[in-house]
Design a protein around this motif. Structure first.
Motif, PDB file in Angstrom:
ATOM      1  N   THR A 113       6.453  51.225  38.876  1.00  0.00           N
ATOM      2  CA  THR A 113       7.006  49.906  38.580  1.00  0.00           C
ATOM      3  C   THR A 113       7.304  49.116  39.849  1.00  0.00           C
ATOM      4  O   THR A 113       6.898  47.959  39.959  1.00  0.00           O
ATOM      5  CB  THR A 113       8.285  50.044  37.726  1.00  0.00           C
ATOM      6  N   ASN A 114       8.010  49.702  40.797  1.00  0.00           N
ATOM      7  CA  ASN A 114       8.364  48.956  42.010  1.00  0.00           C
ATOM      8  C   ASN A 114       7.130  48.507  42.773  1.00  0.00           C
ATOM      9  O   ASN A 114       7.037  47.351  43.205  1.00  0.00           O
ATOM     10  CB  ASN A 114       9.270  49.790  42.916  1.00  0.00           C
ATOM     11  N   GLU A 115       6.160  49.396  42.939  1.00  0.00           N
ATOM     12  CA  GLU A 115       4.944  49.051  43.647  1.00  0.00           C
ATOM     13  C   GLU A 115       4.164  47.974  42.903  1.00  0.00           C
ATOM     14  O   GLU A 115       3.636  47.039  43.505  1.00  0.00           O
ATOM     15  CB  GLU A 115       4.059  50.285  43.847  1.00  0.00           C
ATOM     16  N   LEU A 117       5.316  45.697  40.693  1.00  0.00           N
ATOM     17  CA  LEU A 117       5.989  44.396  40.717  1.00  0.00           C
ATOM     18  C   LEU A 117       5.876  43.735  42.089  1.00  0.00           C
ATOM     19  O   LEU A 117       5.725  42.517  42.180  1.00  0.00           O
ATOM     20  CB  LEU A 117       7.452  44.546  40.298  1.00  0.00           C
ATOM     21  N   GLU A 118       5.919  44.515  43.149  1.00  0.00           N
ATOM     22  CA  GLU A 118       5.741  43.955  44.488  1.00  0.00           C
ATOM     23  C   GLU A 118       4.328  43.387  44.638  1.00  0.00           C
ATOM     24  O   GLU A 118       4.147  42.282  45.149  1.00  0.00           O
ATOM     25  CB  GLU A 118       5.987  45.036  45.539  1.00  0.00           C
TER      26      GLU A 118
END
Length: 127
Positions: A113-115, A117-118
């Motif tokens: 998710t973090n990767e 969204l970035e």
């Protein structure tokens, strides 16, 4: 799976997951994720469910979601009408607090998710 690898979406997997959901006690948290082969690939279809008690201090309300992914062809008639009917039936069973439907970047939802969204944030304004 317990190993952290997503299981292949077969009837046996569905039966096992939904049977396990029936055993989740009141006040407990549960989730499932279905994707497509090969493991770790986005694919055209996906289903993700996370739910916990609404009055829990640890799990907030945004943790209660049902996220479904479909291929682009579902946005065009006659599939779009069938999809709208499907969601109308879901809402008649249990009305959501909110919902959305639209085009999205494909990414491994709830895995990276973090990767994702970035990556999306850097490119979204181009489109």
């Amino acid at each position: 799976a317990d190993s952290g690898i997503w299981k292949k979406a077969t009837q046996r997997t569905f039966n096992s997951v939904f049977s396990n959901l029936l055993d989740v006690g009141e006040g407990n948290y549960s989730e499932f994720h279905f994707g497509q082969e090969p493991a770790g690939n986005v694919g055209d279809y996906g289903a993700h469910f996370k739910a916990g008690p609404l009055d829990d201090d640890f799990f907030d309300r945004e943790a209660n979601i049902l996220h479904l992914e479909f291929p682009m062809e579902f946005a065009e008639p006659p599939a779009a009408e069938r999809l709208a009917d499907f969601f109308a039936r879901l809402v008649s069973i249990r009305a959501p607090d909110s919902g959305y439907c639209g085009y999205a970047f494909k990414h491994l939802f709830m895995t990276f998710t973090n990767e994702a969204l970035e990556f999306i944030a850097r490119r979204a304004m181009r489109y």
